[in-house]
Design a protein around this motif. Sequence first.
Motif, PDB file in Angstrom:
ATOM      1  N   GLY A  12     -25.662  -6.449 -24.069  1.00 17.22           N
ATOM      2  CA  GLY A  12     -25.225  -5.179 -23.518  1.00 17.22           C
ATOM      3  C   GLY A  12     -24.034  -5.235 -22.577  1.00 17.22           C
ATOM      4  N   HIS A  13     -23.164  -6.231 -22.739  1.00 12.85           N
ATOM      5  CA  HIS A  13     -21.980  -6.342 -21.882  1.00 12.85           C
ATOM      6  C   HIS A  13     -20.944  -5.253 -22.167  1.00 12.85           C
ATOM      7  CE1 HIS A  13     -23.140 -10.178 -20.126  1.00 12.85           C
ATOM      8  NE2 HIS A  13     -23.478 -10.587 -21.336  1.00 12.85           N
ATOM      9  N   GLN A  14     -20.934  -4.733 -23.376  1.00 14.22           N
ATOM     10  CA  GLN A  14     -20.041  -3.663 -23.829  1.00 14.22           C
ATOM     11  C   GLN A  14     -18.565  -4.056 -23.875  1.00 14.22           C
ATOM     12  OE1 GLN A  14     -20.908   0.304 -22.343  1.00 14.22           O
ATOM     13  NE2 GLN A  14     -22.834  -0.425 -21.499  1.00 14.22           N
ATOM     14  N   MET A  15     -18.261  -5.338 -23.874  1.00  9.56           N
ATOM     15  CA  MET A  15     -16.879  -5.806 -23.990  1.00  9.56           C
ATOM     16  C   MET A  15     -16.271  -5.362 -25.321  1.00  9.56           C
ATOM     17  SD  MET A  15     -16.256  -7.560 -21.206  1.00  9.56           S
ATOM     18  CE  MET A  15     -14.846  -8.546 -21.625  1.00  9.56           C
ATOM     19  N   ALA A  29     -29.789   3.733 -24.651  1.00 11.04           N
ATOM     20  CA  ALA A  29     -31.250   3.667 -24.599  1.00 11.04           C
ATOM     21  C   ALA A  29     -31.762   2.277 -24.983  1.00 11.04           C
ATOM     22  CB  ALA A  29     -31.865   4.724 -25.502  1.00 11.04           C
ATOM     23  N   ALA A  30     -31.172   1.689 -26.016  1.00 10.15           N
ATOM     24  CA  ALA A  30     -31.607   0.374 -26.491  1.00 10.15           C
ATOM     25  C   ALA A  30     -30.845  -0.764 -25.814  1.00 10.15           C
ATOM     26  CB  ALA A  30     -31.436   0.278 -28.003  1.00 10.15           C
ATOM     27  N   ASP A  31     -29.730  -0.434 -25.130  1.00  5.41           N
ATOM     28  CA  ASP A  31     -28.886  -1.408 -24.442  1.00  5.41           C
ATOM     29  C   ASP A  31     -28.307  -2.455 -25.403  1.00  5.41           C
ATOM     30  OD1 ASP A  31     -27.644  -2.231 -22.042  1.00  5.41           O
ATOM     31  OD2 ASP A  31     -29.124  -3.827 -21.760  1.00  5.41           O
ATOM     32  N   VAL A  32     -27.843  -1.972 -26.560  1.00  4.28           N
ATOM     33  CA  VAL A  32     -27.254  -2.861 -27.562  1.00  4.28           C
ATOM     34  C   VAL A  32     -26.044  -2.195 -28.230  1.00  4.28           C
ATOM     35  CG1 VAL A  32     -29.351  -4.160 -28.117  1.00  4.28           C
ATOM     36  CG2 VAL A  32     -28.827  -2.068 -29.374  1.00  4.28           C
ATOM     37  N   VAL A  33     -25.237  -3.033 -28.854  1.00  3.57           N
ATOM     38  CA  VAL A  33     -24.070  -2.580 -29.603  1.00  3.57           C
ATOM     39  C   VAL A  33     -24.510  -1.799 -30.841  1.00  3.57           C
ATOM     40  CG1 VAL A  33     -23.905  -4.701 -30.984  1.00  3.57           C
ATOM     41  CG2 VAL A  33     -21.858  -3.346 -30.587  1.00  3.57           C
ATOM     42  N   VAL A  34     -23.657  -0.873 -31.274  1.00  3.40           N
ATOM     43  CA  VAL A  34     -23.871  -0.126 -32.510  1.00  3.40           C
ATOM     44  C   VAL A  34     -22.603  -0.265 -33.346  1.00  3.40           C
ATOM     45  CG1 VAL A  34     -24.239   2.156 -33.520  1.00  3.40           C
ATOM     46  CG2 VAL A  34     -25.373   1.554 -31.384  1.00  3.40           C
ATOM     47  N   VAL A  35     -22.758  -0.679 -34.588  1.00  4.07           N
ATOM     48  CA  VAL A  35     -21.612  -0.771 -35.495  1.00  4.07           C
ATOM     49  C   VAL A  35     -21.357   0.627 -36.046  1.00  4.07           C
ATOM     50  CG1 VAL A  35     -20.675  -1.814 -37.581  1.00  4.07           C
ATOM     51  CG2 VAL A  35     -22.128  -3.176 -36.052  1.00  4.07           C
ATOM     52  N   LEU A  36     -20.244   1.236 -35.636  1.00  7.84           N
ATOM     53  CA  LEU A  36     -19.897   2.584 -36.080  1.00  7.84           C
ATOM     54  C   LEU A  36     -19.254   2.574 -37.463  1.00  7.84           C
ATOM     55  CD1 LEU A  36     -18.344   3.860 -32.730  1.00  7.84           C
ATOM     56  CD2 LEU A  36     -20.678   4.226 -33.566  1.00  7.84           C
ATOM     57  N   GLN A  37     -18.498   1.507 -37.747  1.00  3.06           N
ATOM     58  CA  GLN A  37     -17.840   1.351 -39.051  1.00  3.06           C
ATOM     59  C   GLN A  37     -18.144  -0.062 -39.556  1.00  3.06           C
ATOM     60  OE1 GLN A  37     -13.716   2.595 -39.633  1.00  3.06           O
ATOM     61  NE2 GLN A  37     -13.701   3.301 -37.507  1.00  3.06           N
ATOM     62  N   TYR A  54     -14.227 -11.991 -27.830  1.00  4.46           N
ATOM     63  CA  TYR A  54     -14.533 -11.800 -26.409  1.00  4.46           C
ATOM     64  C   TYR A  54     -15.984 -11.426 -26.127  1.00  4.46           C
ATOM     65  CZ  TYR A  54      -9.523 -12.124 -25.872  1.00  4.46           C
ATOM     66  OH  TYR A  54      -8.230 -12.565 -25.900  1.00  4.46           O
ATOM     67  N   CYS A  55     -16.821 -11.354 -27.146  1.00  2.00           N
ATOM     68  CA  CYS A  55     -18.241 -11.053 -26.929  1.00  2.00           C
ATOM     69  C   CYS A  55     -18.892 -12.228 -26.192  1.00  2.00           C
ATOM     70  CB  CYS A  55     -18.962 -10.804 -28.256  1.00  2.00           C
ATOM     71  SG  CYS A  55     -20.739 -10.523 -28.047  1.00  2.00           S
ATOM     72  N   ALA A  59     -22.516 -12.169 -30.266  1.00  2.00           N
ATOM     73  CA  ALA A  59     -23.403 -11.355 -31.093  1.00  2.00           C
ATOM     74  C   ALA A  59     -22.688 -10.673 -32.255  1.00  2.00           C
ATOM     75  CB  ALA A  59     -24.083 -10.301 -30.225  1.00  2.00           C
ATOM     76  N   LEU A  60     -21.374 -10.817 -32.335  1.00  2.00           N
ATOM     77  CA  LEU A  60     -20.598 -10.139 -33.376  1.00  2.00           C
ATOM     78  C   LEU A  60     -19.959 -11.131 -34.334  1.00  2.00           C
ATOM     79  CD1 LEU A  60     -18.763  -7.599 -31.066  1.00  2.00           C
ATOM     80  CD2 LEU A  60     -20.749  -7.156 -32.511  1.00  2.00           C
TER      81      LEU A  60
END
Length: 66
Positions: A12-15, A29-37, A54-55, A59-60
């Motif tokens: 959940g760093h959001q970098m 809510a889940a404190d995780v990344v979401v792949v939009l595309q 830079y993650c 995780a990516l």
Amino acid sequence: MRVVADLDLCQGHQMCQGEAPSVLGFDDAADVVVVLQEHPEESLRPQVRAAVQYCPAMALAIEEEA
């Protein structure tokens, strides 16, 4: 290319959002990344590559499609 996120590794760093905001989002809510595309346009590759690089949690990933 296919963008993959390992939600078990995401901390959940959001970098990633700063690097590729049109491709990667965040679920507060889940404190995780979401792949939009999952399959972004090739023109977004530099931004996605930066997000992967830079993650802090590594995780990516980018998977190349045959």
